[in-house]
Write an enzyme that holds these catalytic residues in place. Structure first.
Site, PDB file in Angstrom:
ATOM      1  N   GLN A 172      45.247  47.122  27.613  1.00  0.00           N
ATOM      2  CA  GLN A 172      45.765  47.701  26.376  1.00  0.00           C
ATOM      3  C   GLN A 172      45.563  46.761  25.190  1.00  0.00           C
ATOM      4  O   GLN A 172      45.244  47.204  24.087  1.00  0.00           O
ATOM      5  CB  GLN A 172      47.236  48.042  26.538  1.00  0.00           C
ATOM      6  CG  GLN A 172      47.865  48.670  25.312  1.00  0.00           C
ATOM      7  CD  GLN A 172      49.312  49.033  25.537  1.00  0.00           C
ATOM      8  OE1 GLN A 172      49.721  49.356  26.635  1.00  0.00           O
ATOM      9  NE2 GLN A 172      50.105  48.956  24.496  1.00  0.00           N
ATOM     10  N   ASP A 210      59.423  48.008  25.662  1.00  0.00           N
ATOM     11  CA  ASP A 210      59.537  49.388  26.106  1.00  0.00           C
ATOM     12  C   ASP A 210      60.997  49.799  26.244  1.00  0.00           C
ATOM     13  O   ASP A 210      61.318  50.976  26.128  1.00  0.00           O
ATOM     14  CB  ASP A 210      58.791  49.573  27.427  1.00  0.00           C
ATOM     15  CG  ASP A 210      57.289  49.503  27.211  1.00  0.00           C
ATOM     16  OD1 ASP A 210      56.713  50.541  26.882  1.00  0.00           O
ATOM     17  OD2 ASP A 210      56.708  48.413  27.333  1.00  0.00           O
ATOM     18  N   ASN A 243      59.013  44.835  28.944  1.00  0.00           N
ATOM     19  CA  ASN A 243      57.739  45.015  28.245  1.00  0.00           C
ATOM     20  C   ASN A 243      56.621  44.901  29.266  1.00  0.00           C
ATOM     21  O   ASN A 243      56.861  44.688  30.455  1.00  0.00           O
ATOM     22  CB  ASN A 243      57.590  43.952  27.146  1.00  0.00           C
ATOM     23  CG  ASN A 243      56.452  44.270  26.192  1.00  0.00           C
ATOM     24  OD1 ASN A 243      56.304  45.393  25.735  1.00  0.00           O
ATOM     25  ND2 ASN A 243      55.639  43.278  25.896  1.00  0.00           N
ATOM     26  N   LYS A 244      55.390  45.012  28.798  1.00  0.00           N
ATOM     27  CA  LYS A 244      54.229  44.950  29.687  1.00  0.00           C
ATOM     28  C   LYS A 244      54.289  43.702  30.563  1.00  0.00           C
ATOM     29  O   LYS A 244      54.741  42.640  30.143  1.00  0.00           O
ATOM     30  CB  LYS A 244      52.933  44.936  28.880  1.00  0.00           C
ATOM     31  CG  LYS A 244      52.780  46.101  27.915  1.00  0.00           C
ATOM     32  CD  LYS A 244      52.748  47.435  28.633  1.00  0.00           C
ATOM     33  CE  LYS A 244      52.618  48.606  27.707  1.00  0.00           C
ATOM     34  NZ  LYS A 244      53.848  49.056  27.078  1.00  0.00           N
TER      35      LYS A 244
END
Length: 189
Positions: A31, A72, A82-83
């Site tokens: 991403q 997130d 988060n990621k």
């Protein structure tokens, strides 16, 4: 108009501040290399894509002044999901004395979630780790195996960064320390 984690960068650039961004690939789905780098290029923000595990090396060399990540979900106590790989960046930033900020809209705060322990971590398809998809030199989309044939993969999509590693949470309402009292005061504004 701005992406959450990139908003502070765009504002800094528009204020005339010298900005250079190291963009993590954000594996396994890339991403960062695909979307974040594309957004920065469109905004003419100087940047370079780095391997996900190069952050500590750059921090140790003094090349990183601040770390800004998205989120997130943010729990009531300030723990942030988060990621995958965000926790590693937070630990390294703490080790090297670098401020670590989370940039997220207030809609990311989950009043029903007491702490990061209550945030479910999605386990995604192992194919995202074992294969990569992208255009080849002729601009044809290809999916190729990038791992040892027959190997298995584990693919957690997110990790949780405890509030103690976070310098502040940047929202459209301001910056808050990552603790329940200041977070909910900010949200009440």
């Amino acid at each position: 108009d701005y992406g959450s984690a990139l908003a502070p960068i765009y504002v800094a650039k528009r204020q005339g501040k010298k900005v250079f961004v190291y963009v993590d690939e954000t594996r396994p789905s890339s991403q960062g290399a695909r979307l974040t780098a594309w957004e920065l290029k469109n905004e003419r923000v100087p940047h370079a894509i780095i391997p996900d595990n190069a952050g500590a090396h750059l921090m140790a060399q003094g090349k990183i002044d601040i770390v800004i990540v998205g989120a997130d979900r943010i729990a009531r106590n300030g723990d942030t999901a988060n990621k995958i790989g965000t926790l590693e960046k937070a630990i390294c930033a703490k080790e090297f004395g670098i401020p670590f900020y989370v940039a997220a809209p207030t809609s990311t705060f989950d009043a029903k979630c007491k702490s990061g322990k209550d945030i479910p971590i999605e386990e995604r398809s192992e194919d995202e780790v074992l294969y990569q998809t992208g255009p080849d030199k002729k601009n044809q989309m290809r999916t190729i195996l990038v791992a040892s044939p027959g190997s298995k993969a584990v693919n957690p999509a997110f990790d949780v960064t405890p509030a103690r590693y976070i310098s502040g949470i940047i929202t459209e309402k301001g910056i808050s320390k990552p603790n329940p009292k200041t977070i909910w005061r900010l949200l009440a504004i």
